[in-house]
Design a protein around this motif. Structure first.
Motif, short mmCIF file in Angstrom:
data_model
loop_
_atom_site.label_atom_id
_atom_site.label_comp_id
_atom_site.label_asym_id
_atom_site.label_seq_id
_atom_site.Cartn_x
_atom_site.Cartn_y
_atom_site.Cartn_z
N ASP A 100 58.12 -55.65 -60.00
CA ASP A 100 58.96 -56.64 -60.68
C ASP A 100 58.43 -58.06 -60.53
N ASP A 101 57.29 -58.20 -59.86
CA ASP A 101 56.73 -59.54 -59.63
C ASP A 101 56.43 -60.23 -60.96
N TYR A 102 56.69 -61.52 -61.01
CA TYR A 102 56.46 -62.38 -62.17
C TYR A 102 57.36 -62.04 -63.37
N THR A 103 58.44 -61.35 -63.12
CA THR A 103 59.41 -61.13 -64.20
C THR A 103 59.96 -62.48 -64.65
N VAL A 104 59.95 -62.73 -65.96
CA VAL A 104 60.42 -64.02 -66.50
C VAL A 104 61.92 -63.91 -66.79
N VAL A 105 62.68 -64.87 -66.24
CA VAL A 105 64.13 -64.89 -66.45
C VAL A 105 64.54 -66.25 -67.02
N LYS A 106 65.72 -66.28 -67.60
CA LYS A 106 66.29 -67.53 -68.11
C LYS A 106 67.75 -67.61 -67.68
N ARG A 130 67.85 -58.95 -55.13
CA ARG A 130 68.91 -59.24 -54.15
C ARG A 130 68.46 -58.97 -52.72
N THR A 131 67.47 -58.11 -52.56
CA THR A 131 67.02 -57.75 -51.21
C THR A 131 65.55 -58.14 -50.98
N LYS A 132 64.66 -57.52 -51.69
CA LYS A 132 63.24 -57.85 -51.62
C LYS A 132 62.60 -57.45 -52.93
N LEU A 133 62.15 -58.43 -53.68
CA LEU A 133 61.62 -58.17 -55.02
C LEU A 133 60.47 -57.18 -54.93
N ALA A 134 60.55 -56.11 -55.70
CA ALA A 134 59.52 -55.08 -55.69
C ALA A 134 58.24 -55.60 -56.33
N ALA A 135 57.11 -55.02 -55.91
CA ALA A 135 55.82 -55.44 -56.47
C ALA A 135 55.77 -55.21 -57.98
N LYS A 154 44.56 -54.15 -56.35
CA LYS A 154 44.29 -55.27 -57.25
C LYS A 154 44.47 -54.87 -58.71
N SER A 155 44.10 -53.64 -59.04
CA SER A 155 44.26 -53.18 -60.41
C SER A 155 45.75 -53.10 -60.77
N ALA A 156 46.57 -52.58 -59.84
CA ALA A 156 48.00 -52.50 -60.10
C ALA A 156 48.61 -53.89 -60.21
N ARG A 157 48.19 -54.81 -59.34
CA ARG A 157 48.72 -56.17 -59.40
C ARG A 157 48.32 -56.86 -60.71
N ALA A 158 47.08 -56.67 -61.13
CA ALA A 158 46.64 -57.26 -62.40
C ALA A 158 47.44 -56.72 -63.57
N ASP A 159 47.76 -55.43 -63.53
CA ASP A 159 48.56 -54.85 -64.60
C ASP A 159 49.95 -55.46 -64.64
N VAL A 160 50.55 -55.68 -63.46
CA VAL A 160 51.89 -56.27 -63.40
C VAL A 160 51.87 -57.70 -63.94
N ILE A 161 50.85 -58.47 -63.56
CA ILE A 161 50.75 -59.85 -64.02
C ILE A 161 50.59 -59.90 -65.53
N GLU A 195 68.80 -75.68 -68.94
CA GLU A 195 68.40 -74.32 -69.36
C GLU A 195 67.05 -74.03 -68.71
N LEU A 196 67.06 -73.15 -67.74
CA LEU A 196 65.88 -72.89 -66.90
C LEU A 196 65.20 -71.59 -67.32
N VAL A 197 63.87 -71.66 -67.37
CA VAL A 197 63.04 -70.46 -67.52
C VAL A 197 62.11 -70.43 -66.30
N ALA A 198 62.11 -69.30 -65.59
CA ALA A 198 61.33 -69.21 -64.35
C ALA A 198 60.77 -67.80 -64.19
N ARG A 199 59.72 -67.70 -63.36
CA ARG A 199 59.14 -66.40 -63.03
C ARG A 199 59.57 -66.03 -61.62
N LEU A 200 60.05 -64.82 -61.45
CA LEU A 200 60.53 -64.37 -60.15
C LEU A 200 59.37 -63.98 -59.25
N ARG A 201 59.46 -64.40 -57.99
CA ARG A 201 58.47 -64.06 -56.97
C ARG A 201 59.21 -63.56 -55.73
N PRO A 202 58.58 -62.71 -54.92
CA PRO A 202 59.23 -62.25 -53.69
C PRO A 202 59.26 -63.36 -52.64
N THR A 203 60.36 -63.44 -51.90
CA THR A 203 60.47 -64.45 -50.85
C THR A 203 59.45 -64.17 -49.75
#
Length: 309
Positions: free
Chosen positions: A75-81, A68-73, A42-49, A149-157
């Motif tokens: 890289d979770d919530y990486t903001v892209v445009k 492209r394969t499986k989003l790493a933990a 939980k501490s690592a996840r909170a840091d990523v968020i 023009e899209l701004v989104a947060r990446l999540r693992p499938t």
């Protein structure tokens, strides 16, 4: 003394008590380790968020390779445009079932987004409440047409739920194979990730509720870990204290027992009572010592007493 102590505790009762203490201690230690791992996760996840959730967006073309394969933990919530357009065909507008928002159950609206870079990103535009039958969305918000023009947060499938029947226009989980099976014209789909829409042309998606920010609380796992480890120490200390008290009580009982060598009638002990149930001793002026009266002297005393009567 050590041999006597060993005999006191070398019993089945103490062996079972020791076995119970060891099992209880091991259980507490393992539970503490589990709580510690939960704290670390939980501490690592909170840091990523905290690091990614409100960060400046990066181009979708520069998204992490794990998308492209499986989003790493990490890289979770990486903001892209990205610039591109949604697939507005009816077969492309899908709804993901059984999604909770607050205390209500509803659907996510999912639409593939084709970026000018050629990549296709599955985008969850937002949440809509379920209808009265809980099997269809109460509303079906329109999908923007033209360039967006899209701004989104990446999540693992999510994993595929193959044990559930497929429903046309709906999904049980967010995964590329199920989307492609209902919208077969899609190409270059990023199979390891999907996006949560933040803004479309500078504003939030219309007609849909935005997804809630994830919880960053670590919870009481760290304190629970230490509590379990303290319990394990208590079990061991309790067993040691019980053994020490038992040995102390046994030692006190042994000290309270009379010495067998000084008991009456034992070799080298005091004289045994006479046939009359008692021993007779009378004083002598020689050296202040005493000696026992003989049988003849007892008979003489008896005769004198009879004559005086």
């Amino acid at each position: 003394m050590r041999g006597a102590n060993l005999r006191v505790v070398a019993t089945w009762r103490w062996a079972l008590a020791l076995l119970f203490v060891l099992l209880a201690t091991l259980t507490c230690v393992r539970l503490g380790i589990w709580q510690w791992h939960r704290f670390e996760e939980k501490s690592a996840r909170a840091d990523v968020i905290e690091q990614h959730y409100d960060a400046e967006p990066i181009p979708l073309a520069d998204a992490p390779a794990s998308a492209r394969t499986k989003l790493a933990a990490s890289d979770d919530y990486t903001v892209v445009k990205a610039r591109g357009h949604y697939c507005a065909e009816p077969e492309c507008v899908l709804y993901v079932r059984n999604r909770v928002q607050g205390s209500s159950v509803g659907f996510w609206q999912l639409v593939p987004f084709k970026a000018v870079s050629g990549q296709t990103l599955l985008v969850v535009r937002g949440w809509v409440v379920a209808g009265q039958t809980d099997s269809v969305p109460a509303t079906r918000p329109d999908v923007p047409s033209g360039e967006v023009e899209l701004v989104a947060r990446l999540r693992p499938t999510e994993p595929r739920l193959t044990d559930r029947p497929q429903v046309e226009g709906q999904l049980h989980s967010v995964n590329a194979p199920d989307v492609v099976s209902q919208a077969p014209g899609l190409t270059q789909v990023l199979e390891g990730t999907y996006g949560e829409a933040v803004r479309e042309n500078g504003t939030a998606p219309e007609g849909l509720a935005g997804l809630s920010k994830p919880e960053t609380s670590i919870g009481p796992h760290l304190s629970y870990a230490f509590q379990w480890w303290i319990f394990s120490v208590f079990f061991l200390l309790g067993f040691v204290v019980a053994v020490r008290r038992t040995l102390r009580d046994e030692a006190e009982e042994r000290e309270a027992e009379p010495d067998a060598s000084s008991a009456p009638g034992a070799p080298g002990g005091q004289a045994s009572p006479s046939a009359h149930g008692r021993s007779y001793r009378y004083g002598s002026t020689r050296g202040g010592h005493h000696r026992s009266r003989g049988t003849d002297e007892d008979e003489e005393d008896s005769l004198l007493e009879e004559r005086q009567e």
